[in-house]
Design an enzyme around this catalytic site. Structure first.
Site: not given
Ligand code: ADP
Length: 187
Positions: A14, A89, A128, A134, A146
Protein backbone atom coordinates in the site's frame (compact mmCIF):
# COMPACT_ATOMS: atom_id res chain seq x y z
CA UNK A 1 -12.32 16.89 -3.41
CA UNK A 2 -11.62 13.23 -4.07
CA UNK A 3 -10.97 10.64 -1.37
CA UNK A 4 -9.42 7.36 -2.47
CA UNK A 5 -8.61 4.53 -0.11
CA UNK A 6 -5.79 2.07 -0.72
CA UNK A 7 -6.76 -1.13 1.02
CA UNK A 8 -5.21 -4.53 1.70
CA UNK A 9 -3.41 -6.69 4.25
CA UNK A 10 -0.19 -5.60 5.98
CA UNK A 11 2.69 -5.80 3.53
CA UNK A 12 0.45 -5.66 0.45
CA UNK A 13 2.46 -2.75 -0.93
CA UNK A 14 0.00 0.00 0.00
CA UNK A 15 2.70 2.49 1.01
CA UNK A 16 4.81 1.86 -2.11
CA UNK A 17 1.87 2.24 -4.49
CA UNK A 18 0.49 5.20 -2.53
CA UNK A 19 3.72 7.18 -3.08
CA UNK A 20 3.45 6.63 -6.85
CA UNK A 21 -0.28 7.44 -6.98
CA UNK A 22 -0.09 10.72 -5.04
CA UNK A 23 2.69 12.01 -7.24
CA UNK A 24 0.85 11.27 -10.48
CA UNK A 25 -2.59 12.51 -9.35
CA UNK A 26 -1.68 15.38 -6.96
CA UNK A 27 -3.24 13.78 -3.92
CA UNK A 28 -2.14 14.00 -0.32
CA UNK A 29 -0.95 10.65 1.06
CA UNK A 30 -2.27 10.08 4.55
CA UNK A 31 -0.75 6.95 6.10
CA UNK A 32 -2.00 6.25 9.61
CA UNK A 33 0.97 3.92 10.19
CA UNK A 34 3.40 6.74 9.30
CA UNK A 35 1.48 9.28 11.37
CA UNK A 36 1.50 6.94 14.36
CA UNK A 37 5.23 6.26 14.02
CA UNK A 38 5.84 10.01 13.95
CA UNK A 39 3.72 10.42 17.13
CA UNK A 40 5.85 7.71 18.75
CA UNK A 41 9.08 9.48 17.76
CA UNK A 42 7.79 12.77 19.16
CA UNK A 43 7.04 11.09 22.51
CA UNK A 44 3.44 12.41 22.64
CA UNK A 45 0.79 10.82 24.88
CA UNK A 46 -0.93 9.41 21.78
CA UNK A 47 2.44 8.03 20.66
CA UNK A 48 3.01 6.30 23.97
CA UNK A 49 -0.45 4.67 23.91
CA UNK A 50 0.07 3.62 20.28
CA UNK A 51 3.58 2.18 20.76
CA UNK A 52 2.41 -0.41 23.28
CA UNK A 53 -0.35 -1.66 20.98
CA UNK A 54 1.62 -1.55 17.72
CA UNK A 55 4.45 -3.55 19.28
CA UNK A 56 1.93 -6.29 20.08
CA UNK A 57 0.44 -6.25 16.59
CA UNK A 58 -2.87 -4.81 17.86
CA UNK A 59 -4.81 -1.91 16.39
CA UNK A 60 -4.72 1.45 18.18
CA UNK A 61 -8.03 2.98 19.39
CA UNK A 62 -10.33 4.30 16.65
CA UNK A 63 -10.53 7.78 18.29
CA UNK A 64 -6.75 8.24 18.05
CA UNK A 65 -6.52 7.57 14.33
CA UNK A 66 -9.71 9.50 13.61
CA UNK A 67 -8.35 12.68 15.18
CA UNK A 68 -5.14 12.39 13.13
CA UNK A 69 -7.13 12.00 9.90
CA UNK A 70 -9.46 14.94 10.43
CA UNK A 71 -6.49 17.16 11.35
CA UNK A 72 -4.85 16.31 8.01
CA UNK A 73 -8.04 17.20 6.11
CA UNK A 74 -8.23 20.54 7.91
CA UNK A 75 -4.57 21.40 7.28
CA UNK A 76 -4.48 20.64 3.54
CA UNK A 77 -6.83 22.60 1.32
CA UNK A 78 -4.72 22.98 -1.84
CA UNK A 79 -4.58 19.38 -3.08
CA UNK A 80 -6.89 17.66 -5.58
CA UNK A 81 -7.79 15.05 -3.02
CA UNK A 82 -6.60 12.53 -0.48
CA UNK A 83 -5.32 8.97 -0.57
CA UNK A 84 -5.93 7.17 2.69
CA UNK A 85 -3.52 4.35 3.49
CA UNK A 86 -4.16 2.22 6.59
CA UNK A 87 -7.52 3.89 7.25
CA UNK A 88 -10.31 2.91 7.66
CA UNK A 89 -9.17 -0.31 9.31
CA UNK A 90 -12.45 -1.12 11.08
CA UNK A 91 -16.10 -0.71 10.09
CA UNK A 92 -16.46 1.85 12.91
CA UNK A 93 -13.67 3.91 11.30
CA UNK A 94 -15.40 3.63 7.90
CA UNK A 95 -18.58 5.02 9.45
CA UNK A 96 -16.71 7.89 11.08
CA UNK A 97 -15.02 8.69 7.76
CA UNK A 98 -18.40 8.76 6.03
CA UNK A 99 -19.80 11.22 8.60
CA UNK A 100 -16.67 13.35 8.46
CA UNK A 101 -16.87 13.60 4.64
CA UNK A 102 -20.63 14.17 4.74
CA UNK A 103 -20.08 17.27 6.89
CA UNK A 104 -17.86 18.55 4.07
CA UNK A 105 -20.42 17.66 1.41
CA UNK A 106 -18.17 14.87 0.14
CA UNK A 107 -17.92 11.09 0.07
CA UNK A 108 -15.42 8.32 -0.60
CA UNK A 109 -14.59 8.24 -4.32
CA UNK A 110 -13.29 4.68 -4.51
CA UNK A 111 -11.42 1.89 -2.78
CA UNK A 112 -8.51 0.14 -4.47
CA UNK A 113 -7.77 -3.14 -2.81
CA UNK A 114 -4.42 -4.90 -3.24
CA UNK A 115 -4.88 -8.59 -2.69
CA UNK A 116 -2.02 -10.88 -1.69
CA UNK A 117 -2.08 -14.27 0.07
CA UNK A 118 -1.11 -14.56 3.76
CA UNK A 119 2.09 -16.43 2.88
CA UNK A 120 3.25 -13.52 0.68
CA UNK A 121 2.34 -11.12 3.49
CA UNK A 122 4.75 -12.96 5.79
CA UNK A 123 7.56 -13.06 3.22
CA UNK A 124 7.25 -9.35 2.43
CA UNK A 125 7.12 -8.31 6.07
CA UNK A 126 10.22 -10.39 6.86
CA UNK A 127 12.00 -8.70 3.98
CA UNK A 128 10.85 -5.22 5.12
CA UNK A 129 12.17 -5.99 8.63
CA UNK A 130 15.65 -6.13 7.14
CA UNK A 131 15.26 -2.84 5.26
CA UNK A 132 13.25 -0.71 7.71
CA UNK A 133 13.61 -0.69 11.45
CA UNK A 134 10.11 -1.68 12.57
CA UNK A 135 9.70 -3.71 15.75
CA UNK A 136 6.27 -4.88 14.58
CA UNK A 137 7.92 -6.49 11.53
CA UNK A 138 10.49 -8.58 13.35
CA UNK A 139 8.64 -11.20 15.43
CA UNK A 140 6.55 -13.98 13.87
CA UNK A 141 4.07 -13.81 16.74
CA UNK A 142 3.41 -10.09 16.13
CA UNK A 143 3.09 -10.60 12.38
CA UNK A 144 0.58 -13.44 12.96
CA UNK A 145 -1.44 -11.16 15.22
CA UNK A 146 -1.51 -8.39 12.60
CA UNK A 147 -2.74 -10.86 10.00
CA UNK A 148 -5.38 -12.03 12.46
CA UNK A 149 -6.47 -8.43 13.20
CA UNK A 150 -6.69 -7.85 9.46
CA UNK A 151 -8.97 -10.83 8.82
CA UNK A 152 -11.21 -10.20 11.81
CA UNK A 153 -11.49 -6.40 11.93
CA UNK A 154 -10.32 -4.97 8.61
CA UNK A 155 -11.71 -7.39 6.00
CA UNK A 156 -15.32 -6.44 6.90
CA UNK A 157 -14.44 -2.91 5.70
CA UNK A 158 -14.20 -4.39 2.17
CA UNK A 159 -17.84 -5.59 2.38
CA UNK A 160 -18.88 -2.13 3.57
CA UNK A 161 -17.53 -0.54 0.38
CA UNK A 162 -18.61 -3.45 -1.86
CA UNK A 163 -22.17 -2.75 -0.74
CA UNK A 164 -21.72 0.85 -1.91
CA UNK A 165 -20.26 -0.27 -5.27
CA UNK A 166 -17.01 1.56 -4.53
CA UNK A 167 -14.64 -1.39 -4.14
CA UNK A 168 -12.21 -2.57 -6.81
CA UNK A 169 -9.83 -5.43 -6.17
CA UNK A 170 -6.57 -5.97 -7.99
CA UNK A 171 -3.89 -8.63 -7.75
CA UNK A 172 -1.07 -7.24 -5.59
CA UNK A 173 1.37 -10.00 -6.54
CA UNK A 174 3.70 -8.82 -9.30
CA UNK A 175 6.25 -6.10 -9.89
CA UNK A 176 5.76 -2.59 -8.47
CA UNK A 177 5.39 -1.26 -12.05
CA UNK A 178 2.82 -3.88 -13.07
CA UNK A 179 0.68 -3.26 -10.03
CA UNK A 180 0.93 0.52 -10.51
CA UNK A 181 -0.11 0.19 -14.16
CA UNK A 182 -3.24 -1.72 -13.09
CA UNK A 183 -4.06 0.98 -10.53
CA UNK A 184 -3.65 3.75 -13.13
CA UNK A 185 -6.11 1.97 -15.45
CA UNK A 186 -8.71 2.13 -12.71
CA UNK A 187 -8.02 5.71 -11.66
P1 ADP B 1 0.92 -2.41 7.73
O1 ADP B 1 0.07 -1.95 6.59
O2 ADP B 1 2.12 -3.14 7.31
O3 ADP B 1 0.10 -3.13 8.77
P2 ADP B 1 0.99 0.26 8.89
O4 ADP B 1 2.20 1.11 8.89
O5 ADP B 1 -0.18 0.69 8.04
O6 ADP B 1 1.51 -1.15 8.50
O7 ADP B 1 0.43 0.12 10.39
C1 ADP B 1 1.26 -0.26 11.47
C2 ADP B 1 0.43 -0.42 12.75
O8 ADP B 1 -0.20 0.85 13.10
C3 ADP B 1 -0.75 -1.39 12.65
O9 ADP B 1 -0.36 -2.73 12.86
C4 ADP B 1 -1.66 -0.85 13.78
O10 ADP B 1 -1.19 -1.25 15.05
C5 ADP B 1 -1.48 0.64 13.70
N1 ADP B 1 -2.51 1.28 12.83
C6 ADP B 1 -2.30 1.85 11.61
N2 ADP B 1 -3.46 2.33 11.10
C7 ADP B 1 -4.43 2.07 12.02
C8 ADP B 1 -5.84 2.30 12.10
N3 ADP B 1 -6.51 2.91 11.10
N4 ADP B 1 -6.51 1.90 13.20
C9 ADP B 1 -5.87 1.30 14.19
N5 ADP B 1 -4.56 1.03 14.21
C10 ADP B 1 -3.83 1.40 13.14
Amino acid sequence: MKTYIIFGPPGAGKGTQASLIVEKYNLLHISTGELLRSEIRSGSELGKRAAELIDKGCLVPDEDVESMISAKYDQNKDVDGFLLDGFPRTVAQAEVLERMLERRGESVTGVISLMIPDETVKERIRHRAMVENRIDDTKDEIIENRIHEYHSKTEPVADYYKAEGKYIEIDGVGSIEDVFAKICEIL
